[in-house]
Design an enzyme around this catalytic site. Structure first.
Site, PDB file in Angstrom:
ATOM      1  N   TYR A   1      35.604  41.479  38.925  1.00  0.00           N
ATOM      2  CA  TYR A   1      36.694  41.117  39.849  1.00  0.00           C
ATOM      3  C   TYR A   1      36.826  42.193  40.926  1.00  0.00           C
ATOM      4  O   TYR A   1      36.869  41.890  42.128  1.00  0.00           O
ATOM      5  CB  TYR A   1      37.981  41.005  39.030  1.00  0.00           C
ATOM      6  CG  TYR A   1      39.221  40.640  39.805  1.00  0.00           C
ATOM      7  CD1 TYR A   1      39.389  39.353  40.319  1.00  0.00           C
ATOM      8  CD2 TYR A   1      40.253  41.565  39.971  1.00  0.00           C
ATOM      9  CE1 TYR A   1      40.547  39.014  41.002  1.00  0.00           C
ATOM     10  CE2 TYR A   1      41.409  41.222  40.637  1.00  0.00           C
ATOM     11  CZ  TYR A   1      41.556  39.951  41.152  1.00  0.00           C
ATOM     12  OH  TYR A   1      42.708  39.618  41.812  1.00  0.00           O
TER      13      TYR A   1
ATOM     14  N   GLY B   1      42.300  27.043  47.736  1.00  0.00           N
ATOM     15  CA  GLY B   1      42.942  27.402  46.462  1.00  0.00           C
ATOM     16  C   GLY B   1      44.433  27.130  46.506  1.00  0.00           C
ATOM     17  O   GLY B   1      45.238  27.835  45.886  1.00  0.00           O
TER      18      GLY B   1
HETATM   19  N1  SER Z   1      47.001  39.794  39.147  1.00  0.00           N
HETATM   20  C1  SER Z   1      45.602  40.037  39.256  1.00  0.00           C
HETATM   21  C2  SER Z   1      44.938  39.980  37.942  1.00  0.00           C
HETATM   22  O1  SER Z   1      45.545  40.364  36.969  1.00  0.00           O
HETATM   23  C3  SER Z   1      45.353  41.370  39.876  1.00  0.00           C
HETATM   24  O2  SER Z   1      44.970  41.225  41.171  1.00  0.00           O
HETATM   25  O3  SER Z   1      43.813  39.620  37.866  1.00  0.00           O
END
Ligand code: SER
Length: 319
Positions: A142, A9
């Site tokens: 996530y 990445g």
């Molecule tokens: N910056 C990330 C997001 O907003 C948080 O880990 O997904």
């Protein structure tokens, strides 16, 4: 001879600045950048660029063996808002990628760095002074992949001796590469819009407080954690780290000190607001301070000043 370093990445928001930071510390000849996209300008600060799809074990195995890789900084993943829109893809990439990377690491004796996130917490986590060890029941895909990733890394460390380490990073602010599809992206967009239009419409509500960090501190944290004396580490996956926390309203007020006519208004995006509301307001990073000496260089004021200076130079039309 020291073995080499692979970054997956590498064209993303963190990778764009981590590759140069690793090249500076360990020498460009030891750093191999990789991504599923092709780079606009070759290998950049790295010695080589490899096209790599982290959901394909054979590709990872091939790159690791060909370049004699001893440490993998595995950054390839979807961010929170895009993962919520495409949860099946998020599981496939975030978990499928990590599982394959850590298996290849096990087989080849590589260390692994994995970025976890404040997204690894959920609504039942204490939202202020969030402890290092606490409830982790995230309500986003996530977050599910981040908690599972932390556990998988700890499992591979305990069961197979893989030197896997991680950080629970907060929202990251940078002027080099744009974040893609995160909940904290407003804190980057706002600077572009302030310089270009003196106006920003924010997708989070004015009082949404979240932890944040300027990218030079994030790359410093990653490099220092991976270089830390393993005998001092009680935790591994993953350390809470933060540098500042603020609301959109407070960030706008700080920008106004430099851009007096800057105006902000709000059009709340329910998806991203719900994600932000499920995350901590302020995490406690005492374990990182105690175990490997974590200390950030930038606060809200110094980050804002530096972002405005660097972005103004970047966005200025060529003479
Ligand atoms: N910056 C990330 C997001 O907003 C948080 O880990 O997904």
């Amino acid at each position: 001879m020291e073995r080499n370093i692979l970054v997956t990445g590498a064209l993303g928001q963190i990778g764009s600045e981590l590759v140069p930071a690793l090249a500076e510390r360990y020498g460009a000849e030891r750093v191999v950048a990789s991504d599923v996209r092709m780079p606009p300008d070759g290998a950049g600060a790295a010695s080589a660029f490899e096209h790599l799809d982290c959901t394909k074990t054979q590709q990872i195995q091939d790159v690791v063996r060909r370049h004699d890789i001893g440490a993998i900084y595995h950054l390839a993943a979807l961010l929170s808002a895009i993962a919520e829109e495409k949860p099946q893809l998020a599981w496939h990439l975030n978990m499928g990628g990590l599982y394959r990377v850590i298996e290849v690491a096990r087989q080849n004796g590589c260390a692994v760095f994995l970025p976890s996130s404040i997204g690894a917490f959920g609504p039942s986590t204490p939202r202020d002074d969030t402890p290092q060890d606490t409830i982790q029941r995230p309500t986003t895909m996530y977050g599910v992949t981040k908690v599972a990733g932390e556990l998988l890394c700890d499992y591979y460390a305990g069961r197979f001796g893989v030197d896997a380490r991680g950080l629970r990073l907060p929202g990251l602010i940078s002027h080099v590469a744009l974040p893609g599809g995160g909940t904290t992206d407003y804190a980057v967009d706002i600077f572009y819009q302030a310089i270009r239009y003196r106006h920003y419409t924010c997708f989070l509500s004015p009082e949404t407080r979240l932890d944040m960090m300027y990218m030079p501190d994030a790359t410093k944290a990653i490099v220092e954690l991976m270089a830390a004396d393993p005998t001092k580490l009680e935790h591994r996956n993953a350390f809470n780290v933060t540098a500042m926390n603020f609301t959109p309203d407070e960030l706008a007020a700080e920008i106004r000190k430099h851009v007096p006519d800057f105006a902000i208004d709000y059009e709340v995006d329910p998806l991203r607001q719900a994600i932000a509301d499920s995350w901590p307001r302020a995490i406690d990073d005492g374990a990182a301070q105690a175990e490997w000496g974590w200390s950030p260089d930038y606060d809200l004021a110094s980050m804002t000043q530096d972002m405005l200076e660097k972005l103004s130079a970047k966005l200025r039309p060529a003479a």
